[in-house]
Design an enzyme around this catalytic site. Structure first.
Site, PDB file in Angstrom:
ATOM      1  N   GLU A   9      -2.222   9.044  -1.023  1.00 16.03           N
ATOM      2  CA  GLU A   9      -3.272   8.242  -0.391  1.00 16.03           C
ATOM      3  C   GLU A   9      -4.558   9.037  -0.224  1.00 16.03           C
ATOM      4  O   GLU A   9      -5.653   8.486  -0.370  1.00 16.03           O
ATOM      5  CB  GLU A   9      -2.775   7.763   0.976  1.00 16.03           C
ATOM      6  CG  GLU A   9      -3.752   6.903   1.736  1.00 16.03           C
ATOM      7  CD  GLU A   9      -3.164   6.375   3.033  1.00 16.03           C
ATOM      8  OE1 GLU A   9      -3.713   5.403   3.579  1.00 16.03           O
ATOM      9  OE2 GLU A   9      -2.151   6.936   3.510  1.00 16.03           O
TER      10      GLU A   9
ATOM     11  N   ASP B 268       0.834  -1.203   0.000  1.00 20.54           N
ATOM     12  CA  ASP B 268       0.000   0.000   0.000  1.00 20.54           C
ATOM     13  C   ASP B 268       0.864   1.247   0.000  1.00 20.54           C
ATOM     14  O   ASP B 268       0.521   2.249  -0.614  1.00 20.54           O
ATOM     15  CB  ASP B 268      -0.922   0.003   1.217  1.00 20.54           C
ATOM     16  CG  ASP B 268      -0.141  -0.052   2.528  1.00 20.54           C
ATOM     17  OD1 ASP B 268       0.900  -0.741   2.579  1.00 20.54           O
ATOM     18  OD2 ASP B 268      -0.583   0.567   3.509  1.00 20.54           O
TER      19      ASP B 268
ATOM     20  N   ARG C  71       5.932   4.146   5.742  1.00 20.33           N
ATOM     21  CA  ARG C  71       5.562   4.109   7.157  1.00 20.33           C
ATOM     22  C   ARG C  71       5.605   2.677   7.697  1.00 20.33           C
ATOM     23  O   ARG C  71       6.014   1.745   6.997  1.00 20.33           O
ATOM     24  CB  ARG C  71       4.182   4.729   7.354  1.00 20.33           C
ATOM     25  CG  ARG C  71       3.033   3.966   6.734  1.00 20.33           C
ATOM     26  CD  ARG C  71       1.736   4.749   6.873  1.00 20.33           C
ATOM     27  NE  ARG C  71       0.607   4.028   6.283  1.00 20.33           N
ATOM     28  CZ  ARG C  71      -0.389   4.602   5.633  1.00 20.33           C
ATOM     29  NH1 ARG C  71      -0.392   5.902   5.433  1.00 20.33           N
ATOM     30  NH2 ARG C  71      -1.386   3.875   5.156  1.00 20.33           N
TER      31      ARG C  71
ATOM     32  N   GLU D 204       4.005   0.036   7.790  1.00 21.46           N
ATOM     33  CA  GLU D 204       2.924  -0.751   7.199  1.00 21.46           C
ATOM     34  C   GLU D 204       3.513  -1.558   6.037  1.00 21.46           C
ATOM     35  O   GLU D 204       3.868  -2.699   6.210  1.00 21.46           O
ATOM     36  CB  GLU D 204       1.787   0.174   6.749  1.00 21.46           C
ATOM     37  CG  GLU D 204       0.479  -0.551   6.514  1.00 21.46           C
ATOM     38  CD  GLU D 204      -0.699   0.419   6.484  1.00 21.46           C
ATOM     39  OE1 GLU D 204      -1.763  -0.027   6.039  1.00 21.46           O
ATOM     40  OE2 GLU D 204      -0.552   1.584   6.901  1.00 21.46           O
TER      41      GLU D 204
END
Length: 961
Positions: free
Chosen positions: A742, A467, A471, A473
């Site tokens: 995003e 995604d 960060r 993630e």
């Protein structure tokens, strides 16, 4: 060009397939021809062993009367492990010609049986190195080879962690972050390396470094590590063949030794610490003194789930130099790379021993121009280098990657005098897929948007479709991949990439059919509509784009289990109204404080339920499963009927007044035909009322422009694309974005940020508009009935205003496909390129057959017919150019920038309108960029009868410039 020639041979999508465990590799080739309309009528394939003796081939297909030249499976005797096979092709065409044999290509097998591993998984003993120690482990093994001449040598290697392999002091291969990230509990990839040139007679040494990576490192925002295991380990096996016909095999075992070195810390999110003073020079070379090194032991990890690498390797694919050196208002010294990139910084430095240099990575600056790390959350993205003080030292991190445009540099020697930009370079890292697609048009901001889409894909297609790359993630979110798949497969050949990832999806899918939110799954979230539908949407996208029937067969059970799971939920088998769903994620019509848009989640679930069920129906037809095709076809129609009963009112309106609800009803073909015009009109008016701005989120955005273009509102779609104010695709471009954001307002007009919580500036989902740009503006798309661009649909739509040219090209499995158009000197010029053994259906929009000039009588033209929208030309292969007088296909004739204020012959148009519907011209003038049908049916103005509409249409169709 040769008269007829087979070229560009590949096996399993790759020109050189080193180390595969596929039992029947699929071969593809292109055809070069000097004649238009060339089609393959037959082929012959020969496969030979390593000796290349085609006089006595291992397999000869004989003449196969077939037009198939894409993904043709090997059908000879069983292949042997660890063996190279050569293959060549010749073809026959529709003109009675026979080609010469192609140049040979090759593939090479790895292991077909886990019992062929003699190597053992090894790790340092806990007495020699703490298993939880942060430094990267170094493992080494000296060995001697006999004196015979080495013919070939291969190393097969993998790690529980991420590794780099060394042989006699040099790095082996150019892979980064091997073995990549798979669903390790079920599937672990190993790599094959050709080390023939790195071995030597006599003494040699193998070395391998291993760090935590995805296997053991911290993953996810909950600060958890050890998702797959709590000990790093390596597995290495060397095969050497000699000219006397003998072979030696040796593998990792407890006789190896282990230590640590300069890499003191390395994590995916947090960066790397490298102390050059602790380098163990020569550690992977013969003669190194390893008496102080510790023992290793066998670790009980499975061999049965090992698979030869399926994806293309992750590599450094480009090097960027800093655009500028910046000193911020707060006094930080930054490198501006000029591009939000994913990878690492490599630098040279001459410094005193013990000098500590720090590089911190971030994507954007705040509105004051200062370094901003808020959106990185807990990820440190910090690289620390400690100099050993010996001459010029060069360093780049080994086992981490960062997402960044700006790099804060601390303590570089004489930094106060200014950083030397020539000492730094940015190395771009991603899965090294072949770039296949290109798009450009007359609007430079749209061209920048296209570059942003491509860079977003490069940054996030790093072994899994993440995604975001910066960060804490960086996970393979299924919903993001699903909405972007069509765009992704145009930009790059994603055959190996998605094949590998879909196998992970299938591996992590639960027995009852639930699909995880992320693949590989480390967060234990399952089964949201549009996210789980990656199980069906992506295999079908691969089939239509690449003609990959095998991926449908492989994933078919997974696809069915997903739909059957949905059907089992709740009390109504046709409406999925249970469980958690992301809905139209991040839509702008969300309630205050919510990430989920205003479109009811059960509308999203029902819409995707229909989509996935229809995909299974279509896949069943392709695979010959007639009973399944009938079953899922009937089920899909019942689900669609239930959708209409639940979400479309008796007078033909969508129950939720959101852009996304209307988009899904149109694009997923959920409304009855009698209601489509009203739903499309309502969608258009919501956009007009919002001053030509969108409000859609992850679910609605990919399909928004398709819904408009396919239902009479292409001009509105183009206006949305060209909109520069928030929210819009070009808003981020206007703010200097070099990747997709995003959030539509990741950076607000006043320079402030949307949020620290979830505000990636490299997040490809909204870049899914690329698929519409390629297919509708340039007009280039595959035909699902003839997949893989076997038949190309070239239908450019230039009626949207403000663009004067557009062009797209795609390197299909058949060859280069191109579509382009230009307004020039009062004419429209359409260009098309169709590769040999493919065909095209070309729409010359707004044309009349008797007025078309150019290639209309070329050899490759198969048929010409007049349609309501223009002239339809069916062609075989070749390059074609068509020109004709520039007219609008409905009611307006424009000047080059397509503005209503400059409409040509408006008075003539007005007279026709007033003759049949007095006063309607004033209404039409109000809707400056609506086609006649939309304006006629608009409830915001004067309506006209069907008879009036048809009379006006007849006269308007006769207008010529």
């Amino acid at each position: 060009m040769a008269e007829l020639k087979a070229t560009h041979l590949t096996a399993e999508y790759r020109r050189e397939l080193l180390g595969t465990d596929v039992t029947h590799p699929r071969m593809s080739w292109r055809i070069e021809s000097d004649r238009q309309g060339t089609a393959q009528k037959g082929y012959r394939i020969q496969t030979a062993g390593e000796n290349g003796n085609f006089a006595e081939p291992l397999w000869d297909s004989g003449l196969c009367e077939s037009d198939k030249n894409v993904l043709v499976p090997y059908d000879g005797p069983p292949l042997s492990s660890c063996t190279r096979y050569l293959y060549r092709v010749k073809v026959w065409d529709n003109f009675g010609r026979e080609s010469e044999w192609s140049e040979p290509a090759w593939w090479e097998t790895a292991f077909y049986d886990s019992k062929e591993w003699v190597a053992q998984w090894i790790t340092p003993t806990s007495e020699s190195i703490d298993p939880q120690a942060e430094p990267a482990f170094l493992l080494r093994k000296p060995f001697s080879l006999k004196g015979a001449e080495i013919v070939s040598a291969r190393i097969y290697a993998t790690a529980a962690g991420v590794y780099e392999l060394y042989l006699n002091g040099g790095k082996v291969g150019d892979d980064e972050l091997a073995p990549g990230w798979t669903s390790y509990r079920s599937r672990q990839a190993y790599q094959t390396y050709d080390v023939s040139a790195q071995l030597q007679k006599g003494d040699n040494t193998i070395g391998i470094m291993v760090a935590n990576g995805w296997y053991k490192g911290r993953l996810g925002w909950e600060n958890k590590a050890n998702h797959y295991g709590d000990r790093r380990a390596v597995l290495v096996q060397l095969h050497v063949r000699y000219n006397d016909g003998t072979e030696e095999v040796m593998g990792s075992d407890p006789t190896w030794k282990a230590s640590t070195g300069a890499i003191r810390f390395s994590e995916i999110y947090d960066g790397e610490t490298y102390d050059a003073r602790l380098e163990q020079n020569g550690w992977s070379e013969p003669g190194f003194d390893d008496l102080s090194w510790g023992a290793v032991e066998r670790l009980e990890l499975p061999l049965t789930h090992l698979v030869a690498q399926e994806n293309v390797s992750t590599r450094v694919t480009q090097t960027l130099k800093p655009l500028a050196v910046i000193v911020t208002p707060s006094g930080d010294t930054l490198l501006d790379m000029g591009q939000n990139m994913v990878g690492r910084i490599r630098f040279n430095v001459s410094a005193m021993e013990g000098t500590v240099i720090k590089l911190t990575h971030a994507e954007v600056l705040d509105k004051e121009g200062n370094f901003y790390m808020g959106n990185i959350r807990t990820a440190k993205q910090l690289v620390t280098f400690i100099a050993k003080g010996e001459g010029t030292e060069t360093y780049a991190p080994h086992f981490t990657f960062q997402g960044f445009r700006y790099v804060k540099v601390e303590s570089y020697p004489d930094q106060e005098k200014g950083l030397p930009p020539e000492a730094f370079s940015g190395e771009v890292i991603h899965s090294d897929m072949d770039q296949t697609g290109a798009f450009e048009c007359s609007d430079e901001m749209v061209n920048q948007l296209q570059r942003n889409i491509v860079w977003g894909q490069r940054g996030n297609f790093l072994d899994v479709p993440t995604d975001c790359p910066q960060r804490d993630e960086r996970l393979g979110w299924t919903g993001d991949a699903q909405v972007f798949a069509g765009t992704a497969l145009f930009n790059y050949n994603g055959g190996p990439f998605f094949t590998k990832w879909l196998r992970d999806l299938k591996a992590d899918q639960l027995a009852d059919g639930q699909v995880p939110f992320v693949v590989p799954n480390i967060i234990q979230g399952y089964s949201s509509a549009a996210w789980g539908d990656a199980a069906t949407v992506i295999p079908w996208a691969m089939y239509t784009s690449l003609a990959d029937e095998q991926i449908l067969a492989e994933q078919y059970d997974s696809m069915k289990r997903w739909v059957d799971y949905i059907r089992s939920q709740g009390d109504n088998e046709h409406i999925w109204d249970t469980g958690f769903h992301f809905g139209d994620w991040l839509a702008l019509d969300a309630k205050e404080g919510s990430y989920m848009g205003a479109t009811p989640s059960h509308m999203v679930t029902a819409a995707y339920f229909v989509l996935s069920t229809r995909i299974i129906r279509n896949a069943a037809k392709v695979l010959g499963f007639e009973e399944d095709a009938a079953y899922y076809g009937a089920l899909a129609e019942r689900i669609a009927a239930a959708y209409r009963d639940e979400f479309i009112t008796p007078n033909g309106r969508v129950a939720a007044r959101t852009q996304t609800a209307h988009v899904l009803a149109l694009v997923f073909d959920l409304a009855e035909s009698k209601d489509r015009a009203r739903i499309a009109c309502d969608l258009n008016e919501m956009i007009v009322e919002n001053n030509y701005h969108l409000t859609t989120g992850f679910v609605g955005t990919p399909y928004l422009c398709f819904a408009l273009s396919d239902n009479g509102y292409h001009e509105t779609a183009v206006k949305l694309l060209l909109q520069k104010t928030y929210p819009s695709w070009l808003y981020s471009v206007s703010k200097g974005a070099t990747t997709i954001w995003e959030h539509w307002d990741g950076i607000k007009p006043d320079g402030s940020f949307w949020s620290d919580d979830m505000n990636s500036f490299n997040h490809y989902a909204y870049g899914a508009v690329g698929e519409w740009m390629y297919r509708k503006i340039a007009g280039l798309s595959p035909d699902a009935e003839h997949p893989g661009y076997k038949k190309v649909r070239i239908e450019p739509d230039f009626t949207g205003g403000r663009l004067s040219h557009a062009r797209a090209s795609y390197e299909s499995m058949y060859g280069t496909v191109e579509a382009g158009w230009t307004f020039q000197d009062g004419e429209i010029r359409i260009e098309a390129v169709v590769p040999a053994n493919a065909a095209a259906s070309i729409l010359l929009r707004g044309a009349h057959a008797d007025e078309v000039k150019g290639s209309i009588k070329d050899e490759g033209i198969l048929s010409i017919r007049q349609e309501a929208e223009g002239v339809r030309v069916e062609t075989g292969s070749g390059r074609y150019v068509f020109t004709y007088a520039r007219t609008d296909s409905t009611y307006r004739i424009y000047t080059p920038d397509m503005r209503l204020s400059e409409v040509v012959q408006w008075e003539t148009v007005k007279q026709i309108l007033d003759r049949h519907a007095p006063g309607f011209s004033d209404h039409l003038n109000h809707f400056a960029n609506l086609p006649l049908e939309a304006a006629a049916n608009s409830p915001m103005g004067t309506a006209i009868s069907k008879e009036q509409y048809e009379a006006i249409s007849r006269e308007l169709s006769q207008i010529r410039e």
